[in-house]
Design a protein around this motif. Sequence first.
Motif, PDB file in Angstrom:
ATOM      1  N   ALA A   3       1.118  -1.167  -0.343  1.00  0.00           N
ATOM      2  CA  ALA A   3      -0.437  -0.111  -0.094  1.00  0.00           C
ATOM      3  C   ALA A   3       0.959   1.194  -0.085  1.00  0.00           C
ATOM      4  O   ALA A   3       1.782   1.706   0.333  1.00  0.00           O
ATOM      5  N   GLY A   4       0.059   2.289  -1.100  1.00  0.00           N
ATOM      6  CA  GLY A   4       1.133   3.289  -0.648  1.00  0.00           C
ATOM      7  C   GLY A   4       0.243   4.593   0.764  1.00  0.00           C
ATOM      8  O   GLY A   4      -0.729   4.154   0.820  1.00  0.00           O
ATOM      9  N   HIS A   5       0.644   4.900   1.556  1.00  0.00           N
ATOM     10  CA  HIS A   5       0.430   5.438   2.945  1.00  0.00           C
ATOM     11  C   HIS A   5      -0.996   7.158   1.986  1.00  0.00           C
ATOM     12  O   HIS A   5      -2.021   6.920   2.443  1.00  0.00           O
ATOM     13  N   GLY A   6      -0.303   7.621   1.167  1.00  0.00           N
ATOM     14  CA  GLY A   6      -1.198   8.249   0.239  1.00  0.00           C
ATOM     15  C   GLY A   6      -0.241   9.523  -0.725  1.00  0.00           C
ATOM     16  O   GLY A   6       0.975   9.433  -0.241  1.00  0.00           O
ATOM     17  N   THR A  64     -12.194   2.556 -10.207  1.00  0.00           N
ATOM     18  CA  THR A  64     -11.756   1.797  -8.501  1.00  0.00           C
ATOM     19  C   THR A  64     -11.946   1.521  -7.443  1.00  0.00           C
ATOM     20  O   THR A  64     -13.869   1.431  -7.335  1.00  0.00           O
ATOM     21  N   ARG A  65     -11.322   0.704  -5.903  1.00  0.00           N
ATOM     22  CA  ARG A  65     -12.596   0.051  -5.313  1.00  0.00           C
ATOM     23  C   ARG A  65     -12.900   1.340  -4.222  1.00  0.00           C
ATOM     24  O   ARG A  65     -11.408   2.169  -4.184  1.00  0.00           O
ATOM     25  N   ILE A  66     -13.615   1.745  -3.486  1.00  0.00           N
ATOM     26  CA  ILE A  66     -13.508   2.512  -2.217  1.00  0.00           C
ATOM     27  C   ILE A  66     -14.361   2.311  -0.718  1.00  0.00           C
ATOM     28  O   ILE A  66     -14.670   1.504  -0.866  1.00  0.00           O
ATOM     29  N   CYS A  67     -12.996   2.663   0.203  1.00  0.00           N
ATOM     30  CA  CYS A  67     -13.228   2.600   1.005  1.00  0.00           C
ATOM     31  C   CYS A  67     -13.570   3.381   2.030  1.00  0.00           C
ATOM     32  O   CYS A  67     -13.095   4.439   2.304  1.00  0.00           O
ATOM     33  N   LEU A  68     -14.978   3.526   3.193  1.00  0.00           N
ATOM     34  CA  LEU A  68     -15.263   4.136   3.685  1.00  0.00           C
ATOM     35  C   LEU A  68     -15.240   4.192   4.962  1.00  0.00           C
ATOM     36  O   LEU A  68     -15.321   3.326   5.954  1.00  0.00           O
ATOM     37  N   CYS A  69     -14.942   5.204   6.460  1.00  0.00           N
ATOM     38  CA  CYS A  69     -14.533   5.335   7.575  1.00  0.00           C
ATOM     39  C   CYS A  69     -15.314   6.014   7.993  1.00  0.00           C
ATOM     40  O   CYS A  69     -14.266   6.545   8.877  1.00  0.00           O
ATOM     41  N   PRO A  70     -15.959   6.415   8.472  1.00  0.00           N
ATOM     42  CA  PRO A  70     -16.972   7.668   8.540  1.00  0.00           C
ATOM     43  C   PRO A  70     -16.667   7.819  10.247  1.00  0.00           C
ATOM     44  O   PRO A  70     -16.513   8.791  10.623  1.00  0.00           O
ATOM     45  N   ARG A  71     -16.697   6.570  10.944  1.00  0.00           N
ATOM     46  CA  ARG A  71     -16.747   7.652  12.381  1.00  0.00           C
ATOM     47  C   ARG A  71     -15.076   7.679  12.289  1.00  0.00           C
ATOM     48  O   ARG A  71     -14.411   9.258  13.253  1.00  0.00           O
ATOM     49  N   SER A  72     -14.032   8.083  11.614  1.00  0.00           N
ATOM     50  CA  SER A  72     -12.700   8.165  12.257  1.00  0.00           C
ATOM     51  C   SER A  72     -12.760   9.908  11.436  1.00  0.00           C
ATOM     52  O   SER A  72     -12.015  10.308  12.047  1.00  0.00           O
ATOM     53  N   ASN A  73     -13.089   9.856   9.902  1.00  0.00           N
ATOM     54  CA  ASN A  73     -13.257  11.064   9.312  1.00  0.00           C
ATOM     55  C   ASN A  73     -13.888  12.053  10.691  1.00  0.00           C
ATOM     56  O   ASN A  73     -12.931  13.165  10.436  1.00  0.00           O
ATOM     57  N   PHE A  74     -14.980  11.565  11.398  1.00  0.00           N
ATOM     58  CA  PHE A  74     -15.749  12.731  11.939  1.00  0.00           C
ATOM     59  C   PHE A  74     -14.726  13.120  13.144  1.00  0.00           C
ATOM     60  O   PHE A  74     -14.960  14.491  13.582  1.00  0.00           O
ATOM     61  N   ASN A  75     -14.036  11.840  13.909  1.00  0.00           N
ATOM     62  CA  ASN A  75     -13.552  12.211  15.063  1.00  0.00           C
ATOM     63  C   ASN A  75     -12.114  13.662  14.319  1.00  0.00           C
ATOM     64  O   ASN A  75     -11.536  14.512  15.232  1.00  0.00           O
ATOM     65  N   SER A  96      -3.744  -1.074  -1.906  1.00  0.00           N
ATOM     66  CA  SER A  96      -4.715   0.247  -1.027  1.00  0.00           C
ATOM     67  C   SER A  96      -3.894   1.992  -0.530  1.00  0.00           C
ATOM     68  O   SER A  96      -2.511   1.172  -0.905  1.00  0.00           O
ATOM     69  N   ILE A  97      -4.179   3.267  -0.477  1.00  0.00           N
ATOM     70  CA  ILE A  97      -3.831   4.067  -0.581  1.00  0.00           C
ATOM     71  C   ILE A  97      -5.071   5.128  -0.240  1.00  0.00           C
ATOM     72  O   ILE A  97      -6.571   4.559  -0.251  1.00  0.00           O
ATOM     73  N   HIS A  98      -4.352   5.854   1.634  1.00  0.00           N
ATOM     74  CA  HIS A  98      -5.439   6.707   1.413  1.00  0.00           C
ATOM     75  C   HIS A  98      -6.065   8.030   0.873  1.00  0.00           C
ATOM     76  O   HIS A  98      -4.312   8.272   0.043  1.00  0.00           O
ATOM     77  N   LEU A  99      -6.734   8.110   0.554  1.00  0.00           N
ATOM     78  CA  LEU A  99      -6.984   9.134  -0.676  1.00  0.00           C
ATOM     79  C   LEU A  99      -7.571  10.471   0.043  1.00  0.00           C
ATOM     80  O   LEU A  99      -8.778  10.161   0.265  1.00  0.00           O
ATOM     81  N   ALA A 100      -7.417  11.332  -0.010  1.00  0.00           N
ATOM     82  CA  ALA A 100      -8.044  12.700  -0.194  1.00  0.00           C
ATOM     83  C   ALA A 100      -9.217  12.591   1.302  1.00  0.00           C
ATOM     84  O   ALA A 100     -10.091  12.746   1.414  1.00  0.00           O
ATOM     85  N   GLU A 101      -8.489  12.302   2.095  1.00  0.00           N
ATOM     86  CA  GLU A 101      -8.578  12.560   3.798  1.00  0.00           C
ATOM     87  C   GLU A 101      -8.698  13.628   4.396  1.00  0.00           C
ATOM     88  O   GLU A 101      -9.510  13.783   5.202  1.00  0.00           O
ATOM     89  N   SER A 102      -7.144  15.352   3.769  1.00  0.00           N
ATOM     90  CA  SER A 102      -7.589  15.878   4.730  1.00  0.00           C
ATOM     91  C   SER A 102      -7.201  16.901   3.496  1.00  0.00           C
ATOM     92  O   SER A 102      -6.652  16.810   2.536  1.00  0.00           O
ATOM     93  N   GLU A 103      -7.620  18.197   3.936  1.00  0.00           N
ATOM     94  CA  GLU A 103      -7.414  19.393   3.753  1.00  0.00           C
ATOM     95  C   GLU A 103      -5.671  19.400   3.545  1.00  0.00           C
ATOM     96  O   GLU A 103      -6.193  19.895   1.984  1.00  0.00           O
ATOM     97  N   GLU A 104      -5.442  19.612   4.244  1.00  0.00           N
ATOM     98  CA  GLU A 104      -3.411  19.027   4.707  1.00  0.00           C
ATOM     99  C   GLU A 104      -3.694  18.598   3.322  1.00  0.00           C
ATOM    100  O   GLU A 104      -2.119  19.362   1.470  1.00  0.00           O
TER     101      GLU A 104
END
Length: 328
Positions: free
Chosen positions: A111-114, A214-225, A138-146
């Motif tokens: 996986a690439g981190h991001g 592309t396959r996608i996976c969401l982690c809503p609780r983590s995103n909200f926190n 797998s890769i984290h994608l479009a997670e943060s404003e940064e």
Amino acid sequence: MPCLVNAHLHLELSALYNTLSFDRGFAAWVQELLEKREATGEATLIQEAQRAGKQLAIDGVGYIGEISTLGITRPIAQSQELSGVWFQEFLGSIRPEVEIQKSDSLSLSMAGHGPHTTDPFLLQSIKEKTKAKKLPFSIHLAESEEESKFISGKKGQWSDFLASRGIDTSLWPIGSKSPVQYLDDLGVLDSLTLAVHLLNINDQDLDILARTDTRICLCPRSNFNLHKKLPNIEKMFKKNLAPALGTDSLASCDSLSIFDEMAFVRQKFPKIDPGLVLSMATINGARALGLERIAGSLGNGKKSEFIYLDVDVSSKSDLMESLTFNEI
């Protein structure tokens, strides 16, 4: 019912449960995570990862997409006979040799981190290697404003943070694009790529994800926190993107339970049909990890792994309400 699929988690961060602050911004949270992970020590990280791994089966999870930077959770997953995919995660531009292998039990992949933390040429390299073996990447994608600001060319605070970690971004082809567009330009988006989070995306990004399958996976609780923001799940279903569910880590939410994740989605998105929410936790997760041939539903040719729940309901709609609102 089928075993649940936790398509994205970080067991190696389990020792950081309830130790990090969520109110100082994402970059500060990442910095604190790195410092506390290093201070915790490998023995404790392994011990708590083992404990969390055992809890997964109790919570009905049969398949995982485990992400590991340190590499310490591979023997844990194998010793506990966890099924799914174990991903060695890459950051910066370091290119260590790792074993990858496709399996009906626990596949070993990369996986690439991001897009904002991993060298683009390294992303292309590891994507080519996993694709050649028909393994998910797998890769984290479009997670943060940064991340979005950095990729669009407004380097700022995140660029300074990467420099402090010894990551040289001077040759990265960033600027005037979104993280999704950036990965599409690199040629790493396809049906064997699993994009995780997708908080900061627009309609054009969704169209790219749909076009590339592309396959996608969401982690809503983590995103909200971490971000006080949620992915646009309703629009993703309208685009036929079939999102899967993950929990991220105990460093960013209070459990690795997919039942808890489904209940959170139902609470925040009451208009989404509960059957669709259940699909996020089962067949969509299996597809995201390339396991739909053997997991995600009950039927001929599938592996004989399932969970039994004792529920008191009188109709299919009541059953879906019970399952997805964690009333078990």
